[in-house]
Design a protein around this motif. Structure first.
Motif, PDB file in Angstrom:
ATOM      1  N   ALA A  21       0.831  -1.211   0.000  1.00 41.96           N
ATOM      2  CA  ALA A  21       0.000   0.000   0.000  1.00 41.96           C
ATOM      3  C   ALA A  21       0.867   1.263   0.000  1.00 41.96           C
ATOM      4  N   VAL A  22       1.953   1.242   0.755  1.00 36.88           N
ATOM      5  CA  VAL A  22       2.879   2.382   0.783  1.00 36.88           C
ATOM      6  C   VAL A  22       3.559   2.519  -0.587  1.00 36.88           C
ATOM      7  N   MET A  23       3.956   1.392  -1.168  1.00 40.41           N
ATOM      8  CA  MET A  23       4.599   1.420  -2.483  1.00 40.41           C
ATOM      9  C   MET A  23       3.638   1.949  -3.548  1.00 40.41           C
ATOM     10  N   LEU A  77      -4.909  -0.742 -16.044  1.00 35.27           N
ATOM     11  CA  LEU A  77      -6.319  -1.125 -16.121  1.00 35.27           C
ATOM     12  C   LEU A  77      -6.448  -2.610 -16.451  1.00 35.27           C
ATOM     13  N   PHE A  78      -5.973  -3.003 -17.630  1.00 33.86           N
ATOM     14  CA  PHE A  78      -6.099  -4.408 -18.027  1.00 33.86           C
ATOM     15  C   PHE A  78      -5.432  -5.346 -17.030  1.00 33.86           C
ATOM     16  N   ARG A  79      -4.204  -5.057 -16.628  1.00 34.90           N
ATOM     17  CA  ARG A  79      -3.486  -5.926 -15.686  1.00 34.90           C
ATOM     18  C   ARG A  79      -4.122  -5.943 -14.303  1.00 34.90           C
ATOM     19  N   ALA A 139      -4.958  -5.357  -0.698  1.00 34.39           N
ATOM     20  CA  ALA A 139      -4.743  -6.808  -0.659  1.00 34.39           C
ATOM     21  C   ALA A 139      -4.679  -7.403  -2.062  1.00 34.39           C
ATOM     22  N   THR A 140      -5.344  -6.772  -3.039  1.00 33.57           N
ATOM     23  CA  THR A 140      -5.326  -7.309  -4.399  1.00 33.57           C
ATOM     24  C   THR A 140      -4.034  -6.969  -5.135  1.00 33.57           C
ATOM     25  N   LYS A 155       0.097  -7.582  -9.510  1.00 32.72           N
ATOM     26  CA  LYS A 155      -0.495  -6.316  -9.939  1.00 32.72           C
ATOM     27  C   LYS A 155       0.355  -5.119  -9.501  1.00 32.72           C
ATOM     28  N   LEU A 156       0.896  -5.173  -8.316  1.00 33.24           N
ATOM     29  CA  LEU A 156       1.749  -4.081  -7.847  1.00 33.24           C
ATOM     30  C   LEU A 156       2.919  -3.869  -8.803  1.00 33.24           C
ATOM     31  N   GLY A 157       3.498  -4.933  -9.313  1.00 34.27           N
ATOM     32  CA  GLY A 157       4.612  -4.813 -10.250  1.00 34.27           C
ATOM     33  C   GLY A 157       4.232  -4.036 -11.501  1.00 34.27           C
ATOM     34  N   ALA A 158       3.019  -4.276 -12.014  1.00 39.34           N
ATOM     35  CA  ALA A 158       2.556  -3.541 -13.198  1.00 39.34           C
ATOM     36  C   ALA A 158       2.454  -2.052 -12.899  1.00 39.34           C
ATOM     37  N   ILE A 159       1.925  -1.721 -11.736  1.00 42.35           N
ATOM     38  CA  ILE A 159       1.777  -0.314 -11.354  1.00 42.35           C
ATOM     39  C   ILE A 159       3.148   0.328 -11.148  1.00 42.35           C
TER      40      ILE A 159
END
Length: 186
Positions: A21-23, A77-79, A139-140, A155-159
């Motif tokens: 969440a911080v990242m 969006l897609f990822r 959490a997602t 998902k975090l990696g994509a962002i």
């Protein structure tokens, strides 16, 4: 932070949800910074030259702008939430094919979106991505994504990759501008 890689991966260990969440918050700031820099470069580039491929270059500004729109859609969006029916209007298939990874910059502007249309699409995708990311359940963020991925296989990696990717293409816009004989912005 979790010290072991997840799902048999050998890359960096996934963070815990609190750290993710911080990242995410930091990534949002980086995404906004990268976008402002891109817009600054574009504002200093005559739109009449967006489809010009200068000698020694393989791209033009228009392709970079379209590519950034398609990529931000894909990464944020897609990822994150998968393809939605309204995405066909947001980023039509022909647009994805022209400006997606592996696409080649069209040699002319004939039949292509105008610079105004490209800017509008860039802004529309960005607004939708930022709106949806603002309400994401942390959490997602650790949900796995399929290859290819960057940073983390989730998902975090994509962002996290989104501002890095935009910065790479802002650099390409900057180099293209210089080949067009335009002054450096910064």
């Amino acid at each position: 932070m979790n010290e072991t890689p997840q799902s048999g991966e050998t890359g960096p260990a996934l963070p815990d949800v609190e750290t993710a969440a911080v990242m995410l918050k930091a990534a949002v700031g980086q995404i906004e910074f990268a976008r402002q820099y891109t817009l600054e470069l574009l504002a200093a580039t005559p739109q009449s030259r967006w489809y010009e491929i200068p000698d020694g270059c393989v791209t033009h500004v228009a392709w970079q702008v379209g590519h950034l729109a398609v990529s931000q859609y894909g990464l944020m969006l897609f990822r994150i939430r998968g393809r939605q029916p309204e995405d066909l209007d947001l980023v039509p298939g022909r647009f994805r094919k022209t400006f997606g990874r592996g696409g080649k910059p069209p040699a002319t502007s004939d039949g292509q979106p105008s610079p105004e249309e490209l800017l509008a699409k860039l802004g529309e995708v960005h607004q939708q991505a930022m709106t949806e990311i603002a309400s994401i359940d942390p959490a997602t963020l650790l949900d796995e994504v399929d290859m290819p991925y960057a940073v983390y296989p989730c998902k975090l990696g994509a962002i996290l990759f989104c501002p890095m990717h935009e910065s790479i293409h802002a650099g390409q816009i900057g180099v293209t501008r210089r080949h067009l004989g335009l002054e450096s912005v910064r």
